[in-house]
Structure formats: C-alpha cells, structure tokens
Design a protein around this motif. Structure first.
Motif, PDB file in Angstrom:
ATOM      1  N   PRO A  83       0.815  -1.211   0.000  1.00 10.08           N
ATOM      2  CA  PRO A  83       0.000   0.000   0.000  1.00 10.08           C
ATOM      3  C   PRO A  83       0.857   1.272   0.000  1.00 10.08           C
ATOM      4  CG  PRO A  83      -0.947  -1.604   1.497  1.00 10.08           C
ATOM      5  CD  PRO A  83       0.381  -2.162   1.045  1.00 10.08           C
ATOM      6  N   LEU A  84       1.992   1.251   0.700  1.00 11.83           N
ATOM      7  CA  LEU A  84       2.868   2.419   0.730  1.00 11.83           C
ATOM      8  C   LEU A  84       3.443   2.707  -0.661  1.00 11.83           C
ATOM      9  CD1 LEU A  84       3.925   4.467   2.829  1.00 11.83           C
ATOM     10  CD2 LEU A  84       5.960   3.043   3.044  1.00 11.83           C
ATOM     11  N   GLY A 141      -3.893  -0.070   3.186  1.00 12.77           N
ATOM     12  CA  GLY A 141      -2.872   0.380   4.121  1.00 12.77           C
ATOM     13  C   GLY A 141      -3.341   0.344   5.564  1.00 12.77           C
ATOM     14  N   LEU A 146      -0.439   0.053   8.246  1.00 13.59           N
ATOM     15  CA  LEU A 146       0.503   1.082   7.795  1.00 13.59           C
ATOM     16  C   LEU A 146      -0.075   2.489   7.882  1.00 13.59           C
ATOM     17  CD1 LEU A 146       1.720  -0.736   4.556  1.00 13.59           C
ATOM     18  CD2 LEU A 146       2.986  -0.501   6.702  1.00 13.59           C
TER      19      LEU A 146
END
Length: 195
Positions: A83-84, A141, A146
């Motif tokens: 996701p990052l 995320g 995250l």
C-alpha cells in the motif's frame, strides 16, 4: 451556414474543444460565448453547431475528455506492491499528470457548478472511479497497519485536494523542479496517513 474555406471536420472539431478549453480557463464558462469560440477557431458562429449542440455540451465534453484520459493513463500505470508503494505511485502520478494540464484541471474543478444535474452526475461517476483507487490503497494500508484513518472517504478527498492544489501555485520557472515537488508532496501525504 457553411464552413469557412479550408476547414475540415476532423480538424475543426478538436479545435473547437481546444478553443473552448482555453477560453473557459481564461475567462470562465459563464463569460464565454459561442461567438467567441467560433472567432477563436476561425469559423462562423453558426458553423459551431456542426460540432456541438450547445455550450453545455462543450463543457461536458471537456470534462469527460479530461477524466477519461486521466483514467486511461492511470490504468496503464496501476501497479502492484505494498500500500505504501502504491500510495507513492499514485501521489507522484497525480502531481505529474495534473501539472501538465492546468487548464483542464481548472475547468474540471471550478466549472462543475455550471454543469446541468445530469451532466454533473456523468462527470461525478468518472471522478469517483479515480477516487476509488486511492480509497482502496488507503483501505489496504489501514488493513496492513501502515495507515490510520477514522474516515477513508474524507482521507481520500483530502489527499486528492492537497495534490490537485499544486496546479494553482506551481510554475515551471520557479525554484522547485517537478521531481522536487513530487518528493515534498509524497512526504506530506505519507505523514498525513501514517499510523
């Protein structure tokens, strides 16, 4: 009325859209007349109606053209990854894509109020497709631990608003390169959604 000598529909049609884009961005939709667009293109005012039924359709066509091109370009870049990594790619893509099209961005955001309700709905559906990708990235995320967000929809809209705002102040001859701007915005976006 006949077309001006030397005009061709496959050339003049896109020129009508380009003139409308330029004039709407410069003066605002409400202040531009079909006569001004015709003059800019170099055709008689009545000849414009060979290419569009009215000014409202021109506005819709400009917004639809912008959103469809954006979605097509984004689709070709959509990648895998964490996701990052996907959020960074989305951030950098959005800035680079939109900085190259300031008039389209201005019209796509500032002239929404001038669309008929039916046309507004059509444009909103296209915008929602783009927003949905970012919302999915943020959701993934959050699920991975995250990102943090109490409301994914609000976070999505806030990130897009922040990224799109760069078109109002960035100047190519300014002190920052596009790469530097992307890096600064990526850092801000990352911090805005971080746990």
């Amino acid at each position: 009325m006949a077309r001006t000598a030397g005009s061709h529909s496959d050339i003049t049609g896109p020129r009508v859209l380009d003139a409308a884009l330029r004039l709407f961005a410069q003066h605002g939709y409400a202040a531009v007349s079909m006569r001004q667009i015709a003059r800019d293109v170099g055709v008689q005012a009545g000849a414009l109606y060979n290419y569009t039924p009215d000014k409202q359709t021109l506005l819709l066509d400009l917004m639809r053209r912008h959103m469809e091109a954006l979605l097509q370009e984004r689709q070709s870049r959509k990648g895998q990854g964490t996701p990052l990594e996907r959020l960074e790619d989305f951030t950098r893509f959005h800035i680079r894509y939109h900085l190259q099209r300031p008039d389209e961005v201005f019209i796509a955001y500032m002239e929404l109020r001038n669309l008929t309700p039916e046309n507004f709905t059509a444009v909103e559906e296209l915008r929602r497709q783009y927003e949905d990708e970012l919302e999915e990235i943020l959701r993934d995320g959050v699920a991975a631990g995250l990102f943090a967000s109490s409301d994914l929809r609000v976070a999505t809209m806030a990130v897009i608003a922040m990224l799109t705002g760069v078109t109002t102040w960035y100047r190519p001859a300014g002190r920052l390169s596009v790469d530097e701007v992307e890096g600064i915005y990526w850092d801000m976006v990352r911090k805005a959604v971080a746990v």
